[in-house]
Design a protein around this motif. Structure first.
Motif, PDB file in Angstrom:
ATOM      1  N   LEU A  45     -13.937  35.566  44.501  1.00  0.00           N
ATOM      2  CA  LEU A  45     -14.480  34.297  44.043  1.00  0.00           C
ATOM      3  C   LEU A  45     -13.703  33.174  44.722  1.00  0.00           C
ATOM      4  CD1 LEU A  45     -16.435  32.988  41.884  1.00  0.00           C
ATOM      5  CD2 LEU A  45     -14.409  32.843  40.418  1.00  0.00           C
ATOM      6  N   LYS A  46     -14.412  32.180  45.258  1.00  0.00           N
ATOM      7  CA  LYS A  46     -13.760  31.049  45.916  1.00  0.00           C
ATOM      8  C   LYS A  46     -14.034  29.781  45.109  1.00  0.00           C
ATOM      9  CE  LYS A  46     -13.515  30.741  50.370  1.00  0.00           C
ATOM     10  NZ  LYS A  46     -13.801  30.670  51.826  1.00  0.00           N
ATOM     11  N   ILE A  47     -12.947  29.115  44.698  1.00  0.00           N
ATOM     12  CA  ILE A  47     -13.043  27.936  43.837  1.00  0.00           C
ATOM     13  C   ILE A  47     -12.385  26.747  44.543  1.00  0.00           C
ATOM     14  CG2 ILE A  47     -12.449  26.947  41.594  1.00  0.00           C
ATOM     15  CD1 ILE A  47     -12.189  29.792  40.525  1.00  0.00           C
ATOM     16  N   LEU A  48     -13.033  25.590  44.473  1.00  0.00           N
ATOM     17  CA  LEU A  48     -12.469  24.350  45.011  1.00  0.00           C
ATOM     18  C   LEU A  48     -12.309  23.347  43.880  1.00  0.00           C
ATOM     19  CD1 LEU A  48     -11.671  22.521  47.439  1.00  0.00           C
ATOM     20  CD2 LEU A  48     -14.077  21.808  47.517  1.00  0.00           C
ATOM     21  N   ALA A  49     -11.088  22.854  43.679  1.00  0.00           N
ATOM     22  CA  ALA A  49     -10.814  21.798  42.701  1.00  0.00           C
ATOM     23  C   ALA A  49     -10.654  20.481  43.445  1.00  0.00           C
ATOM     24  CB  ALA A  49      -9.553  22.122  41.910  1.00  0.00           C
ATOM     25  N   ILE A  50     -11.275  19.421  42.944  1.00  0.00           N
ATOM     26  CA  ILE A  50     -11.295  18.118  43.618  1.00  0.00           C
ATOM     27  C   ILE A  50     -10.730  17.055  42.687  1.00  0.00           C
ATOM     28  CG2 ILE A  50     -12.782  16.370  44.692  1.00  0.00           C
ATOM     29  CD1 ILE A  50     -14.869  18.629  45.104  1.00  0.00           C
ATOM     30  N   LYS A  51      -9.800  16.243  43.223  1.00  0.00           N
ATOM     31  CA  LYS A  51      -9.341  15.078  42.463  1.00  0.00           C
ATOM     32  C   LYS A  51      -8.933  13.969  43.419  1.00  0.00           C
ATOM     33  CE  LYS A  51      -7.093  13.696  38.234  1.00  0.00           C
ATOM     34  NZ  LYS A  51      -6.225  14.059  37.102  1.00  0.00           N
ATOM     35  N   PHE A  52      -9.774  12.935  43.490  1.00  0.00           N
ATOM     36  CA  PHE A  52      -9.494  11.781  44.341  1.00  0.00           C
ATOM     37  C   PHE A  52      -8.932  10.659  43.483  1.00  0.00           C
ATOM     38  CE2 PHE A  52     -13.031  13.519  47.081  1.00  0.00           C
ATOM     39  CZ  PHE A  52     -12.174  13.956  48.083  1.00  0.00           C
ATOM     40  N   LYS A  53      -7.620  10.692  43.254  1.00  0.00           N
ATOM     41  CA  LYS A  53      -6.949   9.618  42.537  1.00  0.00           C
ATOM     42  C   LYS A  53      -5.530   9.507  43.072  1.00  0.00           C
ATOM     43  CE  LYS A  53      -7.990   8.093  38.506  1.00  0.00           C
ATOM     44  NZ  LYS A  53      -8.056   7.887  37.052  1.00  0.00           N
ATOM     45  N   TYR A  54      -4.694   8.792  42.352  1.00  0.00           N
ATOM     46  CA  TYR A  54      -3.329   8.551  42.822  1.00  0.00           C
ATOM     47  C   TYR A  54      -2.462   9.794  42.661  1.00  0.00           C
ATOM     48  CZ  TYR A  54      -4.672   3.635  42.887  1.00  0.00           C
ATOM     49  OH  TYR A  54      -5.314   2.446  43.142  1.00  0.00           O
ATOM     50  N   LEU A  55      -1.264   9.707  43.254  1.00  0.00           N
ATOM     51  CA  LEU A  55      -0.352  10.846  43.264  1.00  0.00           C
ATOM     52  C   LEU A  55      -0.026  11.338  41.861  1.00  0.00           C
ATOM     53  CD1 LEU A  55       1.614  12.813  44.536  1.00  0.00           C
ATOM     54  CD2 LEU A  55       3.237  10.933  44.803  1.00  0.00           C
ATOM     55  N   GLY A  56       0.297  10.422  40.938  1.00  0.00           N
ATOM     56  CA  GLY A  56       0.610  10.833  39.577  1.00  0.00           C
ATOM     57  C   GLY A  56      -0.536  11.561  38.914  1.00  0.00           C
ATOM     58  N   ASP A  57      -1.775  11.123  39.191  1.00  0.00           N
ATOM     59  CA  ASP A  57      -2.959  11.779  38.621  1.00  0.00           C
ATOM     60  C   ASP A  57      -3.095  13.208  39.136  1.00  0.00           C
ATOM     61  OD1 ASP A  57      -4.358   9.357  37.275  1.00  0.00           O
ATOM     62  OD2 ASP A  57      -3.945   8.666  39.290  1.00  0.00           O
ATOM     63  N   VAL A  58      -2.747  13.416  40.411  1.00  0.00           N
ATOM     64  CA  VAL A  58      -2.845  14.752  40.989  1.00  0.00           C
ATOM     65  C   VAL A  58      -1.817  15.687  40.352  1.00  0.00           C
ATOM     66  CG1 VAL A  58      -2.549  16.087  43.120  1.00  0.00           C
ATOM     67  CG2 VAL A  58      -3.857  13.948  43.141  1.00  0.00           C
ATOM     68  N   ILE A  59      -0.612  15.178  40.117  1.00  0.00           N
ATOM     69  CA  ILE A  59       0.406  16.002  39.445  1.00  0.00           C
ATOM     70  C   ILE A  59      -0.054  16.352  38.031  1.00  0.00           C
ATOM     71  CG2 ILE A  59       2.774  16.026  38.578  1.00  0.00           C
ATOM     72  CD1 ILE A  59       3.519  14.274  40.999  1.00  0.00           C
ATOM     73  N   ILE A  60      -0.678  15.398  37.350  1.00  0.00           N
ATOM     74  CA  ILE A  60      -1.193  15.642  36.005  1.00  0.00           C
ATOM     75  C   ILE A  60      -2.270  16.720  36.000  1.00  0.00           C
ATOM     76  CG2 ILE A  60      -2.663  14.544  34.238  1.00  0.00           C
ATOM     77  CD1 ILE A  60      -0.898  12.058  34.524  1.00  0.00           C
ATOM     78  N   MET A  61      -2.971  16.905  37.128  1.00  0.00           N
ATOM     79  CA  MET A  61      -4.013  17.932  37.226  1.00  0.00           C
ATOM     80  C   MET A  61      -3.441  19.348  37.268  1.00  0.00           C
ATOM     81  SD  MET A  61      -6.822  18.438  40.325  1.00  0.00           S
ATOM     82  CE  MET A  61      -5.505  18.498  41.549  1.00  0.00           C
ATOM     83  N   LEU A  62      -2.172  19.514  37.611  1.00  0.00           N
ATOM     84  CA  LEU A  62      -1.607  20.852  37.822  1.00  0.00           C
ATOM     85  C   LEU A  62      -1.794  21.801  36.634  1.00  0.00           C
ATOM     86  CD1 LEU A  62       1.653  20.038  39.808  1.00  0.00           C
ATOM     87  CD2 LEU A  62      -0.375  21.228  40.632  1.00  0.00           C
ATOM     88  N   ALA A 121       4.217   7.123  39.853  1.00  0.00           N
ATOM     89  CA  ALA A 121       4.183   8.509  40.324  1.00  0.00           C
ATOM     90  C   ALA A 121       5.563   9.180  40.335  1.00  0.00           C
ATOM     91  CB  ALA A 121       3.548   8.573  41.712  1.00  0.00           C
ATOM     92  N   PRO A 122       6.644   8.500  40.763  1.00  0.00           N
ATOM     93  CA  PRO A 122       7.949   9.166  40.749  1.00  0.00           C
ATOM     94  C   PRO A 122       8.375   9.675  39.367  1.00  0.00           C
ATOM     95  CG  PRO A 122       8.055   7.279  42.195  1.00  0.00           C
ATOM     96  CD  PRO A 122       6.700   7.228  41.527  1.00  0.00           C
ATOM     97  N   LEU A 123       7.897   9.030  38.300  1.00  0.00           N
ATOM     98  CA  LEU A 123       8.198   9.522  36.956  1.00  0.00           C
ATOM     99  C   LEU A 123       7.619  10.916  36.772  1.00  0.00           C
ATOM    100  CD1 LEU A 123       9.378   8.692  34.110  1.00  0.00           C
ATOM    101  CD2 LEU A 123       7.039   8.014  33.530  1.00  0.00           C
ATOM    102  N   HIS A 124       6.394  11.129  37.246  1.00  0.00           N
ATOM    103  CA  HIS A 124       5.746  12.435  37.130  1.00  0.00           C
ATOM    104  C   HIS A 124       6.338  13.438  38.120  1.00  0.00           C
ATOM    105  CE1 HIS A 124       2.739  10.993  34.301  1.00  0.00           C
ATOM    106  NE2 HIS A 124       2.670   9.900  35.040  1.00  0.00           N
ATOM    107  N   ILE A 125       6.789  12.954  39.265  1.00  0.00           N
ATOM    108  CA  ILE A 125       7.462  13.830  40.222  1.00  0.00           C
ATOM    109  C   ILE A 125       8.740  14.382  39.602  1.00  0.00           C
ATOM    110  CG2 ILE A 125       8.700  13.885  42.417  1.00  0.00           C
ATOM    111  CD1 ILE A 125       6.668  11.800  43.438  1.00  0.00           C
ATOM    112  N   ALA A 126       9.528  13.497  39.010  1.00  0.00           N
ATOM    113  CA  ALA A 126      10.784  13.930  38.384  1.00  0.00           C
ATOM    114  C   ALA A 126      10.516  14.947  37.281  1.00  0.00           C
ATOM    115  CB  ALA A 126      11.532  12.719  37.826  1.00  0.00           C
ATOM    116  N   ALA A 127       9.550  14.655  36.413  1.00  0.00           N
ATOM    117  CA  ALA A 127       9.232  15.587  35.328  1.00  0.00           C
ATOM    118  C   ALA A 127       8.750  16.921  35.887  1.00  0.00           C
ATOM    119  CB  ALA A 127       8.178  14.979  34.409  1.00  0.00           C
TER     120      ALA A 127
END
Length: 336
Positions: free
Chosen positions: A4-21, A263-269
Motif C-alpha cells: 500500500l502506498k500512502i501520501l500525506a500532504i501538509k502545506f503550512k509552516y514548519l511548526g505545523d509540520v512538526i505538529i503533524m508527526l 517553530a523553534p519551540l516545537h523543534i525543541a520539544a
C-alpha cells in the motif's frame, strides 16, 4: 503482493509540520507495512528526512497565498508516477486540494473547510468536517484520519524528531546545563520585549542557571538581540547561525528552551528538550507543545489575533506575562 502506498500532504509552516508527526505515527501504526510518503513545503523537509519510519519526503517551493503550480509541475509528474493508493491532505486549503487531485491517488482524503474555491471538495474522494478550533492542533490533524477509521492514539500525541549528529561547534556555543532563550518569531505581535528577556536572564543567572539568547536569521529578528545587548551588556548572545543543522544541534543541548509561539519551540520539544512557551495572540490550548516536559504561560486578552503581524494595542496580550511568572515557572522546571 504490492505494498500500500500512502501520501500525506501538509502545506503550512514548519511548526505545523512538526505538529503533524503524531498523525503520521498513527498512520504507520494502522498500516505498518505500507510505503509512507510525505509532501511538505521545502523549508520543512529536512526535519522529516531523518525519520527512518517515513519512506520518502517530497517538497514543494511555497509562497504564501500563491499556488505556483508551474514551479511544482515536475514534482507533480513524479508523484503521479508513484501511483499512490491513498493520499491525505491535513489542511484542506486550495493548494492542498488542487495538488491532491493532480497527483491522483485512488483514494483522496481531505478536510472540508468552509473557505476556498467552490470546487475544492471535488478534489477529494472522501472529506472530513474540519474539527472546531478549540481543540489542540495535534488532535485536529488526527481527526482527519477518522475518514479512514484510523484510531486516535493518545500515547502518540507528542512529536519526536530525529536526534541531530554530535556537533563540536554546538558544544562550544552552548555548554551543558544552559537555558536557551529564543526571542523572535515571524510575527512581532508574538514577541516579548527585550527588556523582559534581559531581566529574566539576570534572574535565572542569579539563581545559578547559565542563560544564552538567540533569534531568527532575518535582520529584524537579529535586531532584537541588539536591543537585548543594550538592556544587558553582559547577556550571553549567540551569533547568527550559519546553518539550520547547527541551530538544531545547539537547541538539542539546552537544559530548558524558552520562547514565544514559534517553530523553534516545537523543534525543541520534538528533540526532547523541556520547553516553556510564552503565548499571547495565539492560544496555548491549540499550539503549545504537548507532553509533561513542556509548560506554557498565556497572556491577557487582546484583539490582535488573526494574520496581523503587529499589535497596535497599548497593552498587548503578551505583556500580560510578567518576568516574575516566567522566572518562577522556569525555576520550577529546572528544579525537576
Amino acid at each position: 503482493m504490492k505494498k500500500l502506498k500512502i501520501l500525506a500532504i501538509k502545506f503550512k509552516y514548519l511548526g505545523d509540520v512538526i505538529i503533524m508527526l503524531p498523525s503520521l505515527r498513527m498512520l504507520r501504526r494502522q498500516w505498518p507495512e505500507a510505503e509512507l510518503h510525505v509532501l511538505v513545503a521545502a523549508e520543512a523537509a529536512p526535519f522529516l528526512q531523518g525519520l527512518d519510519w517515513i519512506d520518502r519526503v517530497w517538497s514543494f517551493p511555497r509562497t504564501r497565498g500563491k499556488v505556483r503550480l508551474s514551479a511544482c509541475w515536475p514534482q507533480i509528474r513524479q508523484l503521479r508516477a508513484e501511483k499512490f493508493d491513498r493520499s491525505v491532505d491535513f489542511v484542506g486549503n486550495d493548494r492542498g486540494a488542487i495538488v491532491s487531485r493532480l497527483i491522483g491517488a485512488k483514494e483522496r482524503l481531505g478536510v472540508f473547510a468552509p473557505k476556498g474555491f467552490a470546487g475544492r471538495k471535488w478534489c477529494y474522494s472522501t472529506t472530513v468536517e474540519e474539527l472546531d478550533l478549540t481543540r489542540h492542533e495535534v488532535v485536529r490533524d488526527a481527526h482527519v484520519l477518522s475518514g479512514w477509521d484510523v484510531p486516535f492514539l493518545a500515547e502518540e500525541c507528542v512529536p519526536h524528531l530525529a536526534a541531530p549528529a554530535p556537533s563540536p561547534e554546538a558544544e562550544q556555543l552552548l555548554p551543558a546545563g544552559t537555558v536557551l532563550c529564543h526571542l523572535s518569531t515571524s510575527q512581532p505581535k508574538k514577541e516579548w520585549p527585550a527588556t523582559r528577556w534581559a531581566e529574566l536572564g539576570q534572574q535565572l543567572s542569579a539563581a545559578g542557571h547559565p542563560v544564552a539568547f538567540t533569534a531568527g536569521p532575518s535582520e529584524r529578528e537579529q535586531a532584537l538581540l541588539d536591543e537585548l545587548r543594550q538592556a544587558d551588556p553582559q547577556a550571553n548572545i549567540l551569533p547568527r547561525f550559519a546553518t539550520l543543522d547547527l541551530f538544531i544541534a545547539t537547541v538539542a543541548r539546552a537544559r530548558l528552551f524558552i520562547s514565544p509561539d514559534t517553530a523553534p519551540l516545537h523543534i525543541a520539544a520534538g528533540l526532547g528538550v523541556p520547553t516553556l512557551g510564552l503565548f499571547g495572540p495565539s492560544a496555548a490550548s491549540r499550539w503549545a507543545p504537548l507532553g509533561p516536559a513542556n509548560r506554557h504561560l498565556q497572556g491577557g486578552l487582546c484583539p490582535c489575533s488573526g494574520h496581523l503581524h503587529t499589535c497596535a494595542q497599548p497593552q498587548r496580550c503578551l505583556d500580560g506575562i510578567s518576568v516574575a511568572q516566567a522566572c518562577e515557572t522556569a525555576l520550577e522546571m529546572l528544579a525537576r
